[in-house]
Scaffold this motif. Structure first.
Motif, PDB file in Angstrom:
ATOM      1  N   GLY A 107      37.529  -7.362  11.765  1.00  0.00           N
ATOM      2  CA  GLY A 107      36.854  -8.069  10.875  1.00  0.00           C
ATOM      3  C   GLY A 107      36.036  -7.041  10.933  1.00  0.00           C
ATOM      4  O   GLY A 107      35.604  -7.053   9.787  1.00  0.00           O
ATOM      5  N   ARG A 108      36.840  -5.618  11.081  1.00  0.00           N
ATOM      6  CA  ARG A 108      34.486  -4.698  10.811  1.00  0.00           C
ATOM      7  C   ARG A 108      34.770  -4.599  10.208  1.00  0.00           C
ATOM      8  O   ARG A 108      33.677  -4.147  10.035  1.00  0.00           O
ATOM      9  CB  ARG A 108      36.025  -3.215  11.982  1.00  0.00           C
ATOM     10  CG  ARG A 108      37.022  -2.638  11.546  1.00  0.00           C
ATOM     11  CD  ARG A 108      37.531  -1.049  12.541  1.00  0.00           C
ATOM     12  NE  ARG A 108      38.727  -0.672  12.192  1.00  0.00           N
ATOM     13  CZ  ARG A 108      39.814  -1.118  13.040  1.00  0.00           C
ATOM     14  NH1 ARG A 108      39.625  -2.153  13.862  1.00  0.00           N
ATOM     15  NH2 ARG A 108      41.012  -0.280  12.633  1.00  0.00           N
ATOM     16  N   ASP A 109      35.629  -4.180   8.797  1.00  0.00           N
ATOM     17  CA  ASP A 109      35.338  -3.758   7.291  1.00  0.00           C
ATOM     18  C   ASP A 109      34.785  -5.124   6.571  1.00  0.00           C
ATOM     19  O   ASP A 109      34.926  -5.438   5.539  1.00  0.00           O
ATOM     20  CB  ASP A 109      36.654  -3.181   6.791  1.00  0.00           C
ATOM     21  CG  ASP A 109      36.880  -1.488   7.388  1.00  0.00           C
ATOM     22  OD1 ASP A 109      36.035  -1.155   8.208  1.00  0.00           O
ATOM     23  OD2 ASP A 109      38.204  -1.564   6.590  1.00  0.00           O
ATOM     24  N   GLY A 110      35.156  -6.358   6.990  1.00  0.00           N
ATOM     25  CA  GLY A 110      34.150  -7.488   6.388  1.00  0.00           C
ATOM     26  C   GLY A 110      36.033  -8.318   6.372  1.00  0.00           C
ATOM     27  O   GLY A 110      35.330  -9.752   5.631  1.00  0.00           O
ATOM     28  N   TRP A 111      36.892  -7.896   7.210  1.00  0.00           N
ATOM     29  CA  TRP A 111      37.908  -8.500   5.985  1.00  0.00           C
ATOM     30  C   TRP A 111      39.320  -8.892   7.280  1.00  0.00           C
ATOM     31  O   TRP A 111      39.380  -7.304   7.470  1.00  0.00           O
ATOM     32  CB  TRP A 111      38.831  -8.205   5.281  1.00  0.00           C
ATOM     33  CG  TRP A 111      38.139  -6.872   4.088  1.00  0.00           C
ATOM     34  CD1 TRP A 111      37.832  -6.069   4.180  1.00  0.00           C
ATOM     35  CD2 TRP A 111      37.628  -8.178   2.698  1.00  0.00           C
ATOM     36  NE1 TRP A 111      37.030  -6.000   2.733  1.00  0.00           N
ATOM     37  CE2 TRP A 111      36.811  -7.686   2.697  1.00  0.00           C
ATOM     38  CE3 TRP A 111      37.836  -9.687   2.841  1.00  0.00           C
ATOM     39  CZ2 TRP A 111      36.464  -7.623   0.844  1.00  0.00           C
ATOM     40  CZ3 TRP A 111      37.482 -10.079   2.014  1.00  0.00           C
ATOM     41  CH2 TRP A 111      36.347  -8.701   0.420  1.00  0.00           C
ATOM     42  N   ASP A 149      39.413  -0.429   2.566  1.00  0.00           N
ATOM     43  CA  ASP A 149      38.835  -1.442   3.741  1.00  0.00           C
ATOM     44  C   ASP A 149      40.275  -1.501   4.220  1.00  0.00           C
ATOM     45  O   ASP A 149      41.149  -1.400   3.157  1.00  0.00           O
ATOM     46  CB  ASP A 149      38.449  -2.432   2.595  1.00  0.00           C
ATOM     47  CG  ASP A 149      37.019  -2.384   2.415  1.00  0.00           C
ATOM     48  OD1 ASP A 149      36.147  -1.041   2.589  1.00  0.00           O
ATOM     49  OD2 ASP A 149      36.297  -3.485   2.054  1.00  0.00           O
TER      50      ASP A 149
END
Length: 333
Positions: A29-33, A23
């Motif tokens: 924020g494509r990985d949720g971060w 990640d």
């Protein structure tokens, strides 16, 4: 503390597990971060060369007020790095005793080693990534909106291919090469790694004879990746890992190059020789069963003049040196 003695596999080459949590923290924020100041904590033991890269880049780019720093102690047991330097043995921001807790908060059955550096999401207490080669590249490219005024460009677009090529050679033969020597399970595997290590150091000695830095005329990611191994060479790798053809201090070009970087703000002020020696000589009980930590070498030698500025080059390019370390992050060797 019960330490893990299983660093060496008899009859085998040392094989580093390079499967990390992939990640990334990115602007989109494509990985949720997503990039978000104050949200993440970098956990980076002073002793570890891979973690040391992240603390140098964080300093050079001025990210101290954006990404906080957690500092485990220099030793660890077979389960995890621990926060034994903090009051009560608990990280003051994450509220945990072991880095392992952040990994298990996200992956209850996490099957691999608990490694530093790692970035933890402070709110959830979950590890985000421990992919150390990518962490510094993302500090340099994804966090650019939060770099300090005067931050250097450590990963120039025009030089990225060459930086990658040089860094790859350094990783296999030098960064990981010293471990291939120290954790070799046979005489043949040790000698193979030893020969590759010193052939690459000779290549670096020649490359750096006429240029101040590895790629281009400014400090880049490639220099940072080499420096953290050189900083540990005479104190640890020469004796503890049997990398003893010669000391770094007996290679005039590399020794001057390493001192030049050490005396550059953001480099030497991240190096804690006491923690470095304690980590290797106490943790690796299969190599050093007595646990005795050597007194030398004298760290004052790192402050000797180096004359590398005569080669030209601009350490920070068009930028400026970073401010002194935060009071809580200062090191006394």
């Amino acid at each position: 503390m019960s330490l893990d003695p299983s660093y060496i596999t008899p009859g085998k080459d040392f094989d580093r597990d390079t499967n990390y949590i992939e990640d990334r923290i990115t602007q989109d924020g494509r990985d949720g971060w997503p990039v978000e100041p104050g949200r993440y904590r970098l956990v980076a033991a002073r002793a570890c060369p891979w973690a040391n890269r992240t603390t140098i880049v964080r300093r050079l780019l001025g990210l101290e007020g954006v990404i906080s720093l957690g500092l485990p102690g220099p030793t660890h047991d077979k389960n995890s790095w621990t926060f034994d330097l903090d009051p009560g043995g608990v990280d003051p921001v994450l509220g945990i005793e072991r880095l392992q807790q952040a990994f298990f908060a996200r992956f209850p059955d996490y099957p691999r080693g608990i490694t530093v550096p790692a970035i933890v999401d402070v709110t959830s207490g979950q590890v985000v990534t421990n992919n150390y080669p990518q962490i510094t590249l993302d500090f340099e490219t994804e966090w650019i909106a939060h770099h300090r005024a005067g931050a250097p460009d450590l990963y120039p677009q025009a030089l990225r291919a060459e930086i990658g090529e040089v860094a790859n050679l350094i990783f296999h033969d030098v960064n990981n090469g010293v471990y291939k020597c120290g954790f070799a399970g046979s005489q043949k595997s040790y000698e193979r790694a030893y020969d590759a290590l010193f052939a690459r150091l000779d290549w670096l000695e020649e490359r750096l004879a006429g240029q101040r830095y590895l790629v281009g005329d400014t400090i880049t990611e490639a220099d940072i990746r080499l420096f953290t191994t050189l900083a540990r060479f005479d104190a640890v790798y020469h004796g503890h890992f049997k990398c003893n053809r010669n000391k770094l201090s007996e290679m005039p070009v590399l020794w001057a190059y390493a001192r030049d970087l050490f005396q550059t703000p953001g480099f030497g002020d991240t190096i804690d020789f006491n923690q470095i020696k304690k980590h290797y000589y106490v943790t690796h009980v299969d190599i050093n069963p007595s646990g005795i930590v050597p007194k030398g070498p004298d760290a004052a030698a790192w402050l000797a003049p180096h004359s590398r500025a005569d080669l030209g080059g601009r350490p920070f390019g068009t930028g400026t040196p970073p401010e002194p370390p935060l009071p809580a992050e200062r090191i006394v060797n």
